[in-house]
Design a protein around this motif. Structure first.
Motif, PDB file in Angstrom:
ATOM      1  N   ASN A   1       0.907  -0.707  -0.166  1.00 28.51           N
ATOM      2  CA  ASN A   1       0.088  -0.089   0.369  1.00 28.51           C
ATOM      3  C   ASN A   1       0.580   1.774   0.002  1.00 28.51           C
ATOM      4  OD1 ASN A   1      -2.710  -1.384   0.299  1.00 28.51           O
ATOM      5  ND2 ASN A   1      -2.213  -1.369   1.955  1.00 28.51           N
ATOM      6  N   ARG A   2       1.378   1.352   0.758  1.00 32.82           N
ATOM      7  CA  ARG A   2       2.274   2.742   0.690  1.00 32.82           C
ATOM      8  C   ARG A   2       3.498   2.423  -0.419  1.00 32.82           C
ATOM      9  NH1 ARG A   2       5.013   2.522   7.523  1.00 32.82           N
ATOM     10  NH2 ARG A   2       2.814   3.011   8.410  1.00 32.82           N
ATOM     11  N   PRO A   3       4.339   1.918  -0.789  1.00 33.41           N
ATOM     12  CA  PRO A   3       5.472   1.757  -1.766  1.00 33.41           C
ATOM     13  C   PRO A   3       4.315   2.413  -3.116  1.00 33.41           C
ATOM     14  CG  PRO A   3       5.036  -0.162  -1.662  1.00 33.41           C
ATOM     15  CD  PRO A   3       4.310   0.569  -0.011  1.00 33.41           C
ATOM     16  N   LEU A   4       2.884   2.155  -3.300  1.00 27.56           N
ATOM     17  CA  LEU A   4       2.521   2.182  -4.192  1.00 27.56           C
ATOM     18  C   LEU A   4       1.550   3.548  -4.810  1.00 27.56           C
ATOM     19  CD1 LEU A   4       0.406   1.091  -7.030  1.00 27.56           C
ATOM     20  CD2 LEU A   4      -1.528   0.684  -4.957  1.00 27.56           C
ATOM     21  N   VAL A   5       1.383   3.955  -3.230  1.00 29.96           N
ATOM     22  CA  VAL A   5       0.507   5.693  -2.950  1.00 29.96           C
ATOM     23  C   VAL A   5       1.930   6.101  -3.262  1.00 29.96           C
ATOM     24  CG1 VAL A   5      -0.508   6.992  -1.647  1.00 29.96           C
ATOM     25  CG2 VAL A   5      -1.143   4.558  -1.588  1.00 29.96           C
ATOM     26  N   ALA A   6       3.098   5.942  -3.140  1.00 29.97           N
ATOM     27  CA  ALA A   6       3.766   6.945  -2.165  1.00 29.97           C
ATOM     28  C   ALA A   6       4.295   7.353  -3.708  1.00 29.97           C
ATOM     29  CB  ALA A   6       5.284   6.232  -1.698  1.00 29.97           C
ATOM     30  N   ILE A   7       4.687   5.707  -4.993  1.00 30.84           N
ATOM     31  CA  ILE A   7       5.235   5.750  -6.027  1.00 30.84           C
ATOM     32  C   ILE A   7       4.079   6.811  -6.728  1.00 30.84           C
ATOM     33  CG2 ILE A   7       4.028   4.020  -7.307  1.00 30.84           C
ATOM     34  CD1 ILE A   7       6.305   3.384  -8.416  1.00 30.84           C
ATOM     35  N   VAL A   8       2.450   6.720  -6.370  1.00 31.09           N
ATOM     36  CA  VAL A   8       1.886   7.345  -7.819  1.00 31.09           C
ATOM     37  C   VAL A   8       1.784   9.289  -7.288  1.00 31.09           C
ATOM     38  CG1 VAL A   8      -0.676   7.861  -7.818  1.00 31.09           C
ATOM     39  CG2 VAL A   8      -0.055   5.605  -7.836  1.00 31.09           C
ATOM     40  N   VAL A   9       2.019   9.692  -5.946  1.00 28.69           N
ATOM     41  CA  VAL A   9       1.966  10.714  -5.489  1.00 28.69           C
ATOM     42  C   VAL A   9       2.883  11.189  -5.653  1.00 28.69           C
ATOM     43  CG1 VAL A   9       2.453  12.901  -3.429  1.00 28.69           C
ATOM     44  CG2 VAL A   9       0.849  10.210  -3.142  1.00 28.69           C
ATOM     45  N   LEU A  10       4.117  10.897  -5.831  1.00 29.68           N
ATOM     46  CA  LEU A  10       5.905  11.238  -6.266  1.00 29.68           C
ATOM     47  C   LEU A  10       5.668  11.536  -7.474  1.00 29.68           C
ATOM     48  CD1 LEU A  10       8.512   9.103  -3.938  1.00 29.68           C
ATOM     49  CD2 LEU A  10       7.677  11.876  -3.560  1.00 29.68           C
ATOM     50  N   GLY A  11       4.958  10.342  -8.297  1.00 28.21           N
ATOM     51  CA  GLY A  11       4.950  10.949  -9.810  1.00 28.21           C
ATOM     52  C   GLY A  11       3.999  12.041 -10.459  1.00 28.21           C
ATOM     53  N   VAL A  12       2.927  12.540  -9.919  1.00 29.70           N
ATOM     54  CA  VAL A  12       2.110  12.922 -10.298  1.00 29.70           C
ATOM     55  C   VAL A  12       2.660  14.684 -10.096  1.00 29.70           C
ATOM     56  CG1 VAL A  12       0.027  13.988  -9.682  1.00 29.70           C
ATOM     57  CG2 VAL A  12       0.174  11.749  -9.786  1.00 29.70           C
ATOM     58  N   VAL A  13       3.135  14.445  -8.520  1.00 33.61           N
ATOM     59  CA  VAL A  13       3.792  16.190  -8.225  1.00 33.61           C
ATOM     60  C   VAL A  13       4.896  16.379  -9.172  1.00 33.61           C
ATOM     61  CG1 VAL A  13       5.379  16.948  -6.742  1.00 33.61           C
ATOM     62  CG2 VAL A  13       3.269  15.429  -5.509  1.00 33.61           C
ATOM     63  N   TYR A  14       5.819  15.289  -9.637  1.00 36.98           N
ATOM     64  CA  TYR A  14       7.300  15.325 -10.350  1.00 36.98           C
ATOM     65  C   TYR A  14       6.751  16.251 -11.986  1.00 36.98           C
ATOM     66  CZ  TYR A  14      11.159  13.928 -13.431  1.00 36.98           C
ATOM     67  OH  TYR A  14      11.893  14.497 -14.190  1.00 36.98           O
ATOM     68  N   TRP A  15       5.039  15.321 -12.155  1.00 32.65           N
ATOM     69  CA  TRP A  15       4.399  15.566 -13.916  1.00 32.65           C
ATOM     70  C   TRP A  15       4.510  16.928 -13.651  1.00 32.65           C
ATOM     71  CZ3 TRP A  15      -0.491  16.934 -13.564  1.00 32.65           C
ATOM     72  CH2 TRP A  15      -1.359  17.553 -14.587  1.00 32.65           C
ATOM     73  N   GLY A  16       3.406  17.453 -12.444  1.00 33.10           N
ATOM     74  CA  GLY A  16       3.148  18.893 -11.887  1.00 33.10           C
ATOM     75  C   GLY A  16       4.112  19.684 -11.440  1.00 33.10           C
ATOM     76  N   LEU A  17       5.215  19.793 -11.012  1.00 33.12           N
ATOM     77  CA  LEU A  17       5.944  20.776 -10.322  1.00 33.12           C
ATOM     78  C   LEU A  17       5.989  21.535 -11.458  1.00 33.12           C
ATOM     79  CD1 LEU A  17       7.724  21.552  -8.508  1.00 33.12           C
ATOM     80  CD2 LEU A  17       9.697  19.720  -9.284  1.00 33.12           C
ATOM     81  N   PRO A  18       6.462  21.299 -12.665  1.00 34.09           N
ATOM     82  CA  PRO A  18       6.723  22.526 -13.940  1.00 34.09           C
ATOM     83  C   PRO A  18       5.604  23.413 -13.598  1.00 34.09           C
ATOM     84  CG  PRO A  18       6.914  20.671 -14.967  1.00 34.09           C
ATOM     85  CD  PRO A  18       6.482  20.240 -13.505  1.00 34.09           C
ATOM     86  N   ASP A  19       4.309  23.095 -13.520  1.00 41.20           N
ATOM     87  CA  ASP A  19       3.192  24.415 -13.287  1.00 41.20           C
ATOM     88  C   ASP A  19       3.407  25.278 -12.121  1.00 41.20           C
ATOM     89  OD1 ASP A  19       2.374  23.275 -15.431  1.00 41.20           O
ATOM     90  OD2 ASP A  19       0.743  21.771 -14.952  1.00 41.20           O
TER      91      ASP A  19
END
Length: 552
Positions: free
Chosen positions: A207-225
């Motif tokens: 559970n934790r690594p799955l949620v972590a990879i989604v959160v980190l990936g989304v933030v990495y994708w949205g960081l330029p904004d």
């Protein structure tokens, strides 16, 4: 006053330099001009666009601003000092072209016919596409709906950036949680259709690594904004990328564990134990491979040169091999165990001084659960050189015991009890037809009956059940015949006292004695060398003879 003068001189420095020196004289000065007039001290987009080939109809002041925003949002440092300052510079293809950042080959500084260096017209034309690929339309829509107060700076950050970051984190967490629940539901339903089980405890660890990879990936994708400055976005972007790889490797390792649990549930329905033994080995091998590859990618994400690191490992390979020779020996030992198969998962074994049931065979060691319920870990290199007694592979199990009956048991009753014990063994379905039951010895306090037989069972538990069933039947036969079991005892006989002296015994004459023992000799009236004739015997030879007679 001195401080104000210093800031004034510092702000006027680029203006004075621009008046005296051509900012587009060489590649380095052309790029430097861009940052001189779009920095924290001087902000003049028109002056920053001096070294740009801007096509007609393009907003001049917008072009350099968009380019710097792309650099900052993507966390790309422009190594201005490393750029050539030669006005006649030629690249490896003998072209007057300089690419400031290798991650953006679309951005190039070229020398014109007038000898001046400028950002090319192709760069300006490609800039809208780069900008659109860097920033999402959602960010622009979000900013357009906010009142001016959200553009207030606090510690160098706009208020809208804080709000957008909070919404981005909330969206990422919700997406990760929803994906976790959906994936769990799909996995359970899919495995249920296949008749397989999902270990809830193993799945919980994903559970934790799955949620972590989604959160980190989304933030990495949205960081330029968020349009953060380069000194903020670059380290955050790098940390997010490293976090994505760490969470991804951890998630892959956890999913391998879940897959191994599902494979074990499938192996439990098969008769072969080879798959039970292969599953832990495959799980450890897969996890080891994922860990090695994952560490290399994590090191690459952190900025290390993986190839140089691999070369360094090659130089130190000899020292590593010497230090890890025990580990290598254990790995080869696991391969030998898998190929030779001296035991399998669930076998009752005795390895040296360790006796118990094999629970797991790994790459480094084998785990044996002893009958004290302790878990003993044995290195595989020791197993290959040890004597392994696999008690679990016995097709039959020997039982040997002695029944002691009291000395006052009549001989005929004693022989009848022997036949009764044989009858019990003949009736039991798991007793092999090779038993032996005989009056064996005169013990210190009992007449001993030897009982020796084998039971055909696969496990120790079945052996104990058969043994208990036989013993209870022996007791029932003894009660039916009136036979008593003896126990160790000592009897003291007082042969004479002064009041009752021992009577004098007179020996019979030889003729009388000879007549007494001749009655038990050949042809004697009391002779019965084969015991009483019960008309039926449950001994193995008698049963075989009866079977031959019925067959004829």
């Amino acid at each position: 006053m001195p401080t104000l003068l210093m800031w004034t001189i510092f702000w006027l420095a680029p203006h004075a330099r621009a008046a005296d020196v051509d900012p587009c004289a060489n590649p380095r000065s052309a790029v430097q001009n861009l940052f001189d007039y779009l920095g924290a001290v001087a902000y003049d987009p028109d002056r920053a666009a001096t070294c740009f080939e801007i096509p007609p109809g393009t907003a001049r002041s917008r072009v350099p601003v968009q380019l710097v925003q792309v650099f900052d949002a993507r966390g790309l440092y422009v190594p201005v000092r490393d750029l050539p300052d030669d006005p006649d510079y030629l690249d490896d293809h003998d072209e007057p072209v300089v690419v400031p950042v290798r991650e953006l080959p679309e951005v190039a500084v070229v020398r014109g016919d007038d000898g001046r260096w400028r950002f090319s017209e192709e760069t300006v034309r490609a800039l809208p596409d780069l900008y659109a690929a860097t920033f999402s339309a959602l960010s622009e829509w979000f900013q357009s709906r906010l009142p001016p107060v959200f553009y207030t700076r606090f510690l160098g950050i706009h208020l809208w950036q804080v709000c957008y970051a909070g919404l981005l984190l909330l969206f990422a967490w919700g997406l990760g949680t929803g994906l976790r629940m959906l994936l769990k539901q799909r996995a359970r339903s899919g495995l249920a259709r296949l008749g397989l089980q999902l270990d809830a405890e193993d799945w919980q660890r994903t559970n934790r690594p799955l949620v972590a990879i989604v959160v980190l990936g989304v933030v990495y994708w949205g960081l330029p904004d968020l349009q953060l400055p380069i000194d903020v976005s670059a380290p955050i972007r790098k940390a997010l990328w490293v976090g994505v790889w760490i969470a991804g490797v951890l998630l892959a390792l956890r999913f391998v564990t879940v897959g191994a649990g599902v494979a074990r549930s499938w192996a439990a329905s098969t008769e072969s134990k080879l798959d039970d033994q292969a599953i832990p080995l495959l799980r450890q091998a897969t996890q080891l491979l994922l860990l090695v590859v994952g560490v290399l990618y994590i090191a690459d994400a952190m900025g290390f040169d993986v190839w140089k690191l691999a070369a360094g490992v090659g130089i130190g390979g000899l020292a590593f091999a010497l230090a890890a020779q025990d580990t290598v020996a254990n790995v080869f030992g696991s391969v030998n165990i898998f190929l030779d198969r001296p035991f399998q998962i669930g076998d009752w074994v005795k390895i040296g001084d360790v006796e118990g049931v094999v629970e797991e065979v790994g790459f480094r060691s084998t785990r044996v659960r002893t009958f004290y319920n302790s878990l003993v870990t044995i290195p595989n290199s020791q197993i290959t050189s040890a004597n392994v007694d696999n008690l679990g592979l016995r097709p039959r199990r020997r039982i040997k015991l002695t029944l002691g009956v009291t000395y006052d048991t009549p001989p005929d009753v004693l022989q009848a009890y022997v036949e009764g014990v044989r009858a019990v063994l003949a009736a039991h379905p798991k007793v092999q037809r090779s038993y032996e039951v005989h009056v064996y010895d005169f013990g210190p306090s009992s007449i001993d009956i030897l009982v020796y037989y084998h039971v055909v069972t696969a496990t120790w538990s079945e052996e104990l059940d058969a043994r208990a069933q036989n013993l209870l039947e022996f007791v029932r036969v003894a009660k039916a015949l009136g036979v008593s079991f003896a126990f160790p005892s000592t009897s003291v006989y007082v042969e004479s006292t002064p009041e009752h002296p021992l009577a004098e015994r007179t020996a019979a004459d030889p003729v009388t004695l000879r007549e007494a023992f001749d009655r038990f000799g050949p042809g004697g009236r009391d002779a019965r060398p084969l015991g009483p004739d019960f008309g039926r015997s449950w001994s193995v030879p008698a049963r075989e003879a009866a079977d031959r007679g019925s067959a004829e």
